[in-house]
Design an enzyme around this catalytic site. Structure first.
Site, PDB file in Angstrom:
ATOM      1  N   LYS A 104      13.929   4.125   6.769  1.00 33.29           N
ATOM      2  CA  LYS A 104      12.978   4.648   7.941  1.00 33.29           C
ATOM      3  C   LYS A 104      12.680   6.157   8.057  1.00 33.29           C
ATOM      4  O   LYS A 104      14.088   6.809   7.356  1.00 33.29           O
ATOM      5  CB  LYS A 104      13.470   4.109   8.919  1.00 33.29           C
ATOM      6  CG  LYS A 104      14.913   4.398   9.276  1.00 33.29           C
ATOM      7  CD  LYS A 104      15.066   5.807  10.179  1.00 33.29           C
ATOM      8  CE  LYS A 104      13.511   5.588  11.545  1.00 33.29           C
ATOM      9  NZ  LYS A 104      14.772   6.939  12.008  1.00 33.29           N
ATOM     10  N   THR A 108      18.264   9.179   2.817  1.00 33.12           N
ATOM     11  CA  THR A 108      16.927   9.999   3.723  1.00 33.12           C
ATOM     12  C   THR A 108      17.518   9.145   5.306  1.00 33.12           C
ATOM     13  O   THR A 108      19.123   8.828   5.188  1.00 33.12           O
ATOM     14  CB  THR A 108      15.615   8.501   3.334  1.00 33.12           C
ATOM     15  OG1 THR A 108      14.979   9.188   4.107  1.00 33.12           O
ATOM     16  CG2 THR A 108      16.523   7.223   3.557  1.00 33.12           C
ATOM     17  N   GLY A 132      10.251  11.907  10.692  1.00 37.77           N
ATOM     18  CA  GLY A 132      10.667  13.367  10.656  1.00 37.77           C
ATOM     19  C   GLY A 132      12.276  13.521  10.537  1.00 37.77           C
ATOM     20  O   GLY A 132      13.164  13.117  10.498  1.00 37.77           O
ATOM     21  N   THR A 181       9.709   7.332  15.505  1.00 39.87           N
ATOM     22  CA  THR A 181       8.234   7.402  15.251  1.00 39.87           C
ATOM     23  C   THR A 181       7.679   6.984  14.348  1.00 39.87           C
ATOM     24  O   THR A 181       6.067   7.352  13.869  1.00 39.87           O
ATOM     25  CB  THR A 181       8.358   8.394  15.794  1.00 39.87           C
ATOM     26  OG1 THR A 181       8.647  10.022  14.689  1.00 39.87           O
ATOM     27  CG2 THR A 181       8.604   9.748  16.786  1.00 39.87           C
TER      28      THR A 181
END
Lengths: 381, 381
Positions: free
Chosen positions: B163, B174, B166, B142
């Site tokens: 990337k 990450t 959410g 997303t």
């Protein structure tokens, strides 16, 4: 449904904190009481909580509440204002200031407008037998409805009220909740019973993970109805507080559904509570429930993020929604459709079994919606 | 800005997980490497993470990524599919499967559509010198934009991609971030440096408190540019990763502003991080920033909810926004107006000094908006 309790008087009215609507309430016992109270553990607890902690919490005579301003982080001036309120309440209730609990809820960091509050208090009507429903209305902030629950145990009545829709993940109690009863319960038993009930009710609800600076819950017993069976009293009190907690969750800021997460099979109750809170607080679980989206994988994610719980193994975990199993047997298309229908209910139950031992805990929360954002993006201004 | 690095080849393309757009990427070193990698601590880590943990993480030769499906909570079938992907990547890169890191991101609890993926992989173009910008695009879910940062240190280049928008509160890394460099750095130094950098960058960002099941961060060094000064390398790498972290925060689902919380004066760095996370994760702080509402009292509330930190005393705390002080000296009307203007910026810095000792930590996040709700209320269906 009457919401009076024998031995309790009070007043509600406007004292100039909010525009026109009731923003102040006083409830007091006309005679001796037993009582118990618990408070926020916030490091920024305001002067109301500080004065209340120092009060005679085993024999409280009065509770005074101002809504619309929390009087928190307001320094020496805030403390002096809170004392003035406590003294006014004591004079009106005919008791000593140390017998008065002070509670306050609303914006943080702005002193009370005392130039309006002082004449406002002086102009309130005379105290009389009090309807706790009116008190529940007077203590609301962004609440959309009052929260009142009534129970009978033996000859005694219990009436509880609560308020709070945001900044709700109480660590000791919900934002504000007061229970009046005419049962005769010794102070030590009342304290023990109330703390046990609070742990399974107010401490089990989370709307937005934010712990208020002002959380206060208290129970005051006038004793006028005589003694009761203490086990029955505890059961009924837990039932009443669970009602209030579900009212808090369903009126959570912007909420459209209550989420109840029942965790079982945990190492102990504490682990069950930890995992339950991780699920009920997950923004991704909350938004999935909001969208009636059968994305049970987000529940797996939320369980998984309890990284400290190294005895949780995904191969032992079971996840269901209202009895509809979703893991480890992956749902078929038919089961997914059934799940989508189930998720459109007002109350969604998520069941997690960790497959370790017998620990269990149920937590309560609500979905996360655009309404929460709208309410909170523009609250002080 | 070129985003190639000497010694790295690769391919990107569609293998049938997403509709039409790139959903797979392979990056590999053409010769020997040193490398370091960190992974999610989720108890529901998927087979990609499990295979990657068992890989030769100090000398990785390749990274293969599928986006659009996390292949998590998919049982034995999921593990077999991940192995098949790893073996394909090893054949293409000319290395052993144990030298391949596997990463996957997207929906949880749904197996890969292998009937489409197998022919999809076979039909990808031949590998060539790789533009990491294309890889950053292929691994998006997303995300609204690719996240790429480039630095030079001595004769060496460092290109990093990431990337994730959410399910972002990494506990180790990450969601997905890969850094390629042609610097020659011994594996032990690379590991030490990378872990130190990750702690201050990826582990310091939170979009929604939800820790992914698939977090993976890796750095691979081809060594072709020769040795570099290791202190300079660490500084430049931290700077590059901070860039990526801010890109992640600013592209957070629905986000309109980056929030940076700088905590100082803490007992130690760990306490500063705890308090910073409480502030940056508070839905009430996030929505206030979204509404450019100068409700600094919510920052006080968020500090206060760190109830374990009994050495935090409100009388020692200072709170400011971009240098504009709001506590303990309560802001005047003029200061509030200045604050409202400041809060309309793309990047808001909240400064908290705990007044205890010298511990400090900076965390990164974003505001909470209606957009987050819209994106997440309807993700799988």
């Amino acid at each position: 449904m009457t919401t009076t309790v024998a031995g309790f008087h009070g007043i509600t009215g406007n004292v100039g904190v909010k525009d026109g609507v009731p923003d102040a309430a006083l409830v007091y016992a006309t005679g001796a009481t037993t009582s118990a109270a618990v408070f926020t553990r916030s490091r920024f607890a305001g002067p109301s909580v500080r004065l209340s902690r120092e009060a005679e919490t085993r024999a409280l005579r009065a509770v005074v509440v101002v809504s619309g301003n929390a009087n928190v982080a307001t320094g020496e001036r805030g403390l002096a204002d809170a004392r003035e309120l406590q003294e006014w309440a004591a004079r009106t209730a005919g008791c000593r200031p140390e017998q008065v609990l002070v509670a306050s809820t609303g914006v943080i960091g702005v002193p009370y407008p005392m130039a309006r509050v002082r004449p406002g208090l002086a102009a309130l009507p005379a105290a009389d037998r009090v309807d706790l429903d009116a008190v529940a209305r007077a203590i609301m902030t962004t609440d959309t409805r009052p929260k009142v629950a009534v129970r009978q145990v033996g000859e005694a009545r219990i009436v509880g009220i609560a308020k709070g829709v945001g900044m709700i993940e109480p660590d000791m109690a919900t934002l504000l909740s007061f229970v009046c009863t005419d049962a005769d319960v010794p102070a030590e038993d009342l304290d023990r019973i109330f703390r046990a009930v609070v742990e399974r009710t107010y401490n089990a609800v989370s709307i937005d993970t934010d712990t208020s600076t002002s959380d206060t819950a208290a129970i005051v017993a006038s004793g006028l109805a005589g003694t009761v069976d203490l086990e029955a009293f505890e059961d009924v009190l837990r039932d009443l507080c669970t009602d209030l907690v579900k009212m808090i969750a369903s009126d959570g800021e912007g909420a459209s559904r209550v989420i109840e997460v029942r965790v079982s099979g945990a190492r102990d109750d504490a682990q069950a509570k930890l995992v339950g809170k991780a699920v009920v607080n997950s923004p991704l679980v909350k938004t999935a429930v909001h969208g009636a989206d059968p994305n049970w994988g987000r529940v797996a994610m939320a369980i998984g993020k309890c990284a400290t719980e190294t005895d949780v193994h995904e191969e032992d975990v079971r996840i269901a929604f209202g009895g509809i199993e979703t893991y480890p047997v992956l749902p078929s298309a038919a089961v997914r459709a059934e799940l989508e229908t189930y998720l459109r209910r007002d109350e969604v139950v998520i069941e997690v079994d960790l497959g370790i031992a017998g620990g269990e805990f149920t937590v309560y929360g609500c979905d996360l919606t655009e309404g929460y954002i709208r309410i909170n993006a523009d609250y002080t201004t």
